[in-house]
Design a protein around this motif. Structure first.
Motif, PDB file in Angstrom:
ATOM      1  N   ASN A 180      -3.663   4.958   3.126  1.00 29.99           N
ATOM      2  CA  ASN A 180      -3.919   3.541   2.858  1.00 29.99           C
ATOM      3  C   ASN A 180      -3.056   2.643   3.738  1.00 29.99           C
ATOM      4  N   HIS A 200       0.794  -1.237   0.000  1.00 26.22           N
ATOM      5  CA  HIS A 200       0.000   0.000   0.000  1.00 26.22           C
ATOM      6  C   HIS A 200       0.823   1.282   0.000  1.00 26.22           C
ATOM      7  N   ALA A 224     -13.069   0.669   4.559  1.00 28.98           N
ATOM      8  CA  ALA A 224     -11.846   1.156   3.904  1.00 28.98           C
ATOM      9  C   ALA A 224     -10.639   0.309   4.272  1.00 28.98           C
ATOM     10  N   ARG A 225     -10.635  -0.200   5.503  1.00 29.59           N
ATOM     11  CA  ARG A 225      -9.509  -1.030   5.941  1.00 29.59           C
ATOM     12  C   ARG A 225      -9.419  -2.326   5.159  1.00 29.59           C
ATOM     13  N   LYS A 226     -10.586  -2.814   4.727  1.00 32.62           N
ATOM     14  CA  LYS A 226     -10.583  -4.098   4.019  1.00 32.62           C
ATOM     15  C   LYS A 226      -9.911  -3.972   2.668  1.00 32.62           C
ATOM     16  N   PRO A 256      -7.652  -1.004   1.282  1.00 33.40           N
ATOM     17  CA  PRO A 256      -7.052   0.332   1.235  1.00 33.40           C
ATOM     18  C   PRO A 256      -6.784   0.756  -0.205  1.00 33.40           C
ATOM     19  N   GLY A 257      -7.046   1.994  -0.494  1.00 30.24           N
ATOM     20  CA  GLY A 257      -6.825   2.487  -1.857  1.00 30.24           C
ATOM     21  C   GLY A 257      -8.102   2.516  -2.670  1.00 30.24           C
ATOM     22  N   GLU A 292      -6.160  -2.786   9.881  1.00 34.61           N
ATOM     23  CA  GLU A 292      -6.775  -4.077   9.561  1.00 34.61           C
ATOM     24  C   GLU A 292      -5.837  -5.220   9.984  1.00 34.61           C
ATOM     25  N   GLN A 348     -14.923   3.561   7.715  1.00 30.22           N
ATOM     26  CA  GLN A 348     -13.499   3.298   7.948  1.00 30.22           C
ATOM     27  C   GLN A 348     -13.228   1.797   8.009  1.00 30.22           C
ATOM     28  N   LEU A 373      -4.764   2.544   7.107  1.00 30.89           N
ATOM     29  CA  LEU A 373      -5.940   1.661   7.098  1.00 30.89           C
ATOM     30  C   LEU A 373      -5.520   0.200   7.085  1.00 30.89           C
TER      31      LEU A 373
END
Lengths: 83, 386
Positions: free
Chosen positions: A40, A12, B265-267, B269-270, A47, B262, A43
């Motif tokens: 990104n 990312h 979005a974490r799942k 990214p981008g 995760e 959010q 995030l």
């Protein structure tokens, strides 16, 4: 933990260099991490490590190097901050 | 310990803490059982917040309306019913603080601070409905005593209140619009519950109908005509403090939507999740609402007490009520669309059922059509240049 951080940066970070070649104190923004890509990265780190960076941690310095990221994540996981 | 007559500098944070630690954990149960949020009101008492608007010379803090609004907001982020109770209480105290000038009413305010008394309101009346400026019941006098009987279709937290401010015609010979505001309290106050309170939203305000019977010294009647109390204090303060309840409700729904987006979005990214743009859109509505509410509070605090409210401002305060309540329903509906099934389902961290049900109360408590009707009337004669 470092391997996982490097994986997130590889996937990312959109860095113009090999993530493996960066040492842990290398400045990621100088290495080409854009602010867009850093969102990104954040995030993906949330995760991957099941944490949520609180507002006070959302500073450039939190993500400026692999070492800084590790430090932030260690603080969060030690505090047991839920995602 | 806080200094006498001075609000703690972290008043807003104290209210937020009560919201987070006490009102929030109880909110779902308060809603489900339509029960009075007793633990939250006790916590507000313990912090002295029920006396916030009483002037310092009577032992209170004399806080600005903006500060009082902050306390309502802090609770409302977690339980809209509790916040509405606090807003309605602050409203009664504001009327007493600005219009209750005789010895008895000043002593009552000291007592209110000392014992953190909770004050309710009985303005609606059977046969009149929500027309604030009309009463059928009348104050009867016998020497220095006054008597009143009123059929009130709604008294929020009537059964839990320590006193009630009631509107009535000045005398049995007065026309319906010649009203006074009267403080009624035990032992001279008897409330007999006449109906139940099983509503879609704001269930914890416990607002059934009552038969109210009161007697007491004539000084329990506020000396200012209710016409002045209503235009200078009751209408502005109610719309501003209700606005803070609704703003908090919107903020709470948006926090859920933001957290949901959010998570999405974490799942990946981008890749911006589909709800991200919808969230950004809903935020623009929130910021409109915030400006409406906070702007009105600031204007109120800048205007000297007792000064008549210019017609342009009266229209703006009505616009605040209609505008904020309409924006609230729009915002909460949008957050539901963003959270999807997670918001529609009960028992998820993103559940929005209570928010949606509470939100719809905003346009109905004093119906927006009635308020627009008042503005329509005023706009026929309004001449100020914008």
């Amino acid at each position: 933990m470092d391997d996982e951080i490097r994986r997130v940066l590889r996937e990312h970070g959109k860095l113009p260099c090999q993530v493996e070649t960066l040492d842990e104190d290398a400045d990621l923004f100088e290495a080409g991490l854009t602010s867009h890509a850093s969102v990104n990265v954040m995030l993906a780190l949330e995760e991957a490590f099941d944490v949520e960076f609180p507002e006070p941690m959302l500073r450039k310095s939190t993500f400026e190097s692999i070492g800084a990221i590790r430090h932030a994540l260690t603080t969060l996981t030690a505090a047991g901050v839920p995602s | 310990m806080t200094a006498l007559g001075v609000a703690p500098s972290d008043l807003a944070q104290r209210a937020r803490r009560i919201g987070e630690e006490i009102a929030g954990p109880a909110a779902d149960e308060v809603d489900r059982r339509a029960r009075f949020p007793v633990e939250t009101i006790e916590a507000l008492r313990a912090e002295g917040i029920l006396g916030a608007l009483v002037p310092p010379e009577l032992g209170g803090w004399g806080t600005s309306l903006a500060e009082a609004g902050d306390t309502v907001f802090g609770i409302g982020l977690h339980c809209a019913s509790s916040a509405m109770i606090l807003a309605l209480h602050h409203l009664q105290v504001a009327c007493l603080a600005r219009h209750g000038r005789n010895h008895l009413l000043r002593d009552f305010q000291r007592d209110l601070v000392e014992r953190q008394l909770l004050v309710a309101s009985a303005t609606t009346e059977a046969g009149v409905g929500g027309k604030l400026r009309t009463s059928l019941c009348a104050v009867e006098r016998d020497g220095d005593l006054v008597f009143l009987t009123k059929q009130a279709p709604v008294i929020s937290y009537g059964a839990q209140a320590d006193a009630v401010l009631v509107t009535a015609r000045r005398t049995t010979d007065s026309p319906p619009g010649d009203q006074v505001l009267l403080l009624c309290r035990p032992p001279g106050l008897v409330l007999e519950q006449m109906s139940d309170w099983d509503t879609l939203g704001f269930r914890g305000t416990c607002s059934p109908g009552f038969m109210l019977e009161a007697k007491g010294p004539a000084d329990q009647v506020l000396s200012d005509p209710f016409a002045d109390i209503a235009t200078q204090t009751m209408l502005p303060v109610s719309h501003i403090l209700w606005g803070h309840v609704w703003l908090a409700l919107a903020a709470s729904a948006l926090a859920k939507a933001r957290s949901y987006v959010q998570g999405e979005a974490r799942k990946q990214p981008g890749v911006a999740p589909p709800g991200a743009l919808r969230l950004a859109e809903a935020m623009t509505l929130y910021h409109q609402m915030e400006s409406l509410v906070q702007g009105a509070a600031q204007r109120f605090d800048q205007r000297p007490a007792g000064e008549p409210v210019p017609m342009g401002e009266a229209i703006a305060l009505n616009s605040l009520k209609v505008g904020a309540s309409t924006l609230l329903i729009d915002i909460v509906s949008r957050t539901l669309a963003i959270c999807g099934m997670a918001g529609y389902r009960e028992g998820s961290p993103y559940s929005l059922g209570r928010h949606l049900r509470d939100a719809h109360g905003a346009a109905l408590m004093v119906n927006n059509d009635r308020i627009l009707g008042d503005n329509a009337q005023m706009l026929l004669v309004h001449r100020e240049q914008p």
